[in-house]
Design an enzyme around this catalytic site. Sequence first.
Site, PDB file in Angstrom:
ATOM      1  N   GLU A 257       0.626  -1.092  -0.196  1.00 49.56           N
ATOM      2  CA  GLU A 257       0.127   0.141   0.099  1.00 49.56           C
ATOM      3  C   GLU A 257       0.999   1.245  -0.024  1.00 49.56           C
ATOM      4  O   GLU A 257       2.193   1.071   0.734  1.00 49.56           O
ATOM      5  CB  GLU A 257      -1.101  -0.054   1.196  1.00 49.56           C
ATOM      6  N   GLU A 305     -13.296   6.274  -0.959  1.00 45.96           N
ATOM      7  CA  GLU A 305     -14.277   5.129   0.366  1.00 45.96           C
ATOM      8  C   GLU A 305     -15.214   5.681   0.785  1.00 45.96           C
ATOM      9  O   GLU A 305     -14.666   5.890   2.320  1.00 45.96           O
ATOM     10  CB  GLU A 305     -13.914   3.804   0.872  1.00 45.96           C
ATOM     11  N   LYS A 308     -15.651   4.464   5.078  1.00 45.75           N
ATOM     12  CA  LYS A 308     -14.216   3.947   6.333  1.00 45.75           C
ATOM     13  C   LYS A 308     -14.887   4.590   6.893  1.00 45.75           C
ATOM     14  O   LYS A 308     -15.090   5.799   7.308  1.00 45.75           O
ATOM     15  CB  LYS A 308     -13.084   3.822   5.052  1.00 45.75           C
ATOM     16  N   GLU A 314      -9.721   9.138   4.975  1.00 43.72           N
ATOM     17  CA  GLU A 314      -9.374   8.138   5.027  1.00 43.72           C
ATOM     18  C   GLU A 314     -10.870   7.768   3.774  1.00 43.72           C
ATOM     19  O   GLU A 314     -10.189   6.786   2.940  1.00 43.72           O
ATOM     20  CB  GLU A 314      -9.375   6.747   6.182  1.00 43.72           C
TER      21      GLU A 314
END
Length: 332
Positions: A257, A305, A308, A314
């Site tokens: 990541e 997203e 999240k 995030e």
Amino acid sequence: MAQKQGVASMLAVALVLGTFAAIPRGVESIGVCYGVNGGNLPSASDVVQLYKSNGIDSMRIYFADQNALNALSGSNIRVIMDVGNENLASFASDPNAAAAWVQANVQAFPGVSFRYIAVGNEVAGGDTQNILPAMQNVNNALSAAGLGNIKASTAVQSGVTAGFPPSKGTFSADYMTPIAQYLSSTGAPLLANVYPYFSYIGNKAQIDINYALFQSPGTVVQDGGNAYQNLFDALVDTFVSALENAGAGNVMVVVSESGWPSDGGDSASTGNAQTYNQNLIKHVGQGTPKRPGGMEAYIFAMFNEDRKDGAETEKHFGLFNPDKSPAYPISF
């Protein structure tokens, strides 16, 4: 004597060319992590087509997502698939549980190009003791199923290492040394989640944003014979040194990541996210000062997203919006 001189000459040439066998060499590959914690995301089959149309050759999925696995079958997209942290305890204590998972989620999908199984992601607390036995049982299950070419590893974050400059890197977490040595014995890489963004916002007094964004005009950290012009390389090479100090210097580091948020917090903007991720894509062919050559890295993440948990940033790591439009221009 002539034969020895010939061997010595070949070794000298190999060292100069950077092909000495003792130095692990990676492949140049850039993938993207496919998270699904967002509303109105496209179908898995549409997502696979989006990867292919953008020339993205590798994907990480965070659980045995049957929709994704069906869509990936026959796509030739290389895959990292996670074993969820919630499974570690049962996999560590029961080889049959690991074998059943492999049978249902790996062996059942022969058309998927599995590359690695990540046995846990950034595992914390008491569960860390389960990583190694769970990884061993997953590896044994893969071998028993005739799938020994798929390597089991675990994904860790930079907090498991300590030391500066990069050559001083060690594992600060005791459980990591036996994991590193096990990876050394199986030929699997260590999966490392590497985020210059978090290092930067946690220490802005000492880290220049250009160093974090691959934009420094020259060397920022000189570490013996190694010159560091970006923070990403320094973080990766800290892992490399930690592996060496754990007696596992032959273990590759795969960046499982890395990314930069486009909104939601300090220094999170579309401009910075685009700069970081585009520069990362360009950089993977170079490797790091300690490991020059191609490397394998995965950008987090394919989509923003909105579901999240955690900090607002995030929710804003995506390269694409749910309608498949780019969050900002990016080229693979």
